[in-house]
Design a protein around this motif. Structure first.
Motif, PDB file in Angstrom:
ATOM      1  N   UNK A  45     111.879  97.522   5.106  1.00 59.08           N
ATOM      2  CA  UNK A  45     112.595  98.557   5.848  1.00 59.08           C
ATOM      3  C   UNK A  45     113.760  99.139   5.064  1.00 59.08           C
ATOM      4  N   UNK A  46     114.531  98.330   4.367  1.00 53.55           N
ATOM      5  CA  UNK A  46     115.712  98.814   3.649  1.00 53.55           C
ATOM      6  C   UNK A  46     115.610  98.585   2.142  1.00 53.55           C
ATOM      7  N   UNK A  47     115.566  97.357   1.710  1.00 53.24           N
ATOM      8  CA  UNK A  47     115.665  97.048   0.279  1.00 53.24           C
ATOM      9  C   UNK A  47     114.582  96.069  -0.120  1.00 53.24           C
ATOM     10  N   UNK A  48     113.968  96.311  -1.258  1.00 54.24           N
ATOM     11  CA  UNK A  48     113.058  95.368  -1.888  1.00 54.24           C
ATOM     12  C   UNK A  48     113.713  94.944  -3.183  1.00 54.24           C
ATOM     13  N   UNK A  49     114.016  93.678  -3.334  1.00 56.45           N
ATOM     14  CA  UNK A  49     114.713  93.163  -4.507  1.00 56.45           C
ATOM     15  C   UNK A  49     113.799  92.158  -5.187  1.00 56.45           C
ATOM     16  N   UNK A  50     113.459  92.406  -6.450  1.00 54.14           N
ATOM     17  CA  UNK A  50     112.632  91.502  -7.244  1.00 54.14           C
ATOM     18  C   UNK A  50     113.519  90.948  -8.342  1.00 54.14           C
ATOM     19  N   UNK A  51     113.690  89.645  -8.383  1.00 57.25           N
ATOM     20  CA  UNK A  51     114.537  89.011  -9.391  1.00 57.25           C
ATOM     21  C   UNK A  51     113.732  87.951 -10.125  1.00 57.25           C
ATOM     22  N   UNK A  52     113.796  87.987 -11.456  1.00 49.95           N
ATOM     23  CA  UNK A  52     113.102  86.992 -12.278  1.00 49.95           C
ATOM     24  C   UNK A  52     113.653  87.061 -13.694  1.00 49.95           C
ATOM     25  N   UNK A  53     113.425  86.009 -14.476  1.00 50.48           N
ATOM     26  CA  UNK A  53     113.808  86.064 -15.892  1.00 50.48           C
ATOM     27  C   UNK A  53     113.002  87.142 -16.619  1.00 50.48           C
ATOM     28  N   UNK A  54     111.718  87.219 -16.353  1.00 47.24           N
ATOM     29  CA  UNK A  54     110.835  88.234 -16.916  1.00 47.24           C
ATOM     30  C   UNK A  54     110.000  88.819 -15.779  1.00 47.24           C
TER      31      UNK A  54
END
Length: 167
Positions: A45-54
């Motif tokens: 609905x608002x934010x999609x955050x993808x966090x990873x080293x690679x």
């Protein structure tokens, strides 16, 4: 609340599976999480955050990125490697700002526009291997100090009329 625990593995097989949570949902895996399907849709609905080293996106077809407002890429370094063709379409304006710019083409380079302006603060050099041709309706050369034209072998001016004035 309900808690499900399995000492080794838990398999669930069904025709349709719906998991709903009215507040928060957390999924965690000790090593790897894999989703396999013919199509996958993820709606945020608002934010999609993808966090990873690679982070990698692998695809054998087309990758499309759509944004209703703007798209930003922020990185220390960016490398783009394309096998055949790069095409950039800028609707109203394309602006490149940097402290140093190097453009090179092995075979040919072409610039086409209605109007063109160049501004150089200090000096400008154009080095051409064989022939330079300038074609225009009118050519004006203005210099605050000296104008020099030299030809090692021959210099010529072809015109209907010539005026030379010295002061």
């Amino acid at each position: 609340s309900m808690e499900v625990f399995s000492a080794s593995s838990l398999d669930a097989t069904t025709t349709d599976l719906i998991v709903s949570s009215f507040e928060d949902t957390t999924m965690s895996a000790g090593e790897r999480a894999t989703v396999t399907a013919a199509d996958v849709t993820l709606n945020a609905g608002d934010t999609l955050d993808v966090s990873a080293d690679d982070t990698r996106v692998r695809n054998s077809g087309v990758v499309d990125v759509f944004a209703g407002e703007s798209t930003r890429v922020t990185s220390k370094d960016v490398t783009m490697s394309v096998g055949e063709k790069v095409e950039i379409l800028g609707g109203e304006e394309v602006k490149v700002t940097t402290s140093s710019l190097d453009l090179s083409a092995d075979t040919a380079a072409s610039v086409s526009t209605k109007d063109m302006s160049m501004s150089v603060d200090s000096g400008m050099t154009a080095t051409v291997g064989s022939t330079t041709q300038l074609t225009s309706t009118d050519v004006n050369v203005d210099a605050a100090n000296d104008v020099k034209v030299s030809g090692l072998k021959e210099a010529s001016v072809g015109t209907e009329s010539v005026q030379v004035a010295t002061s």
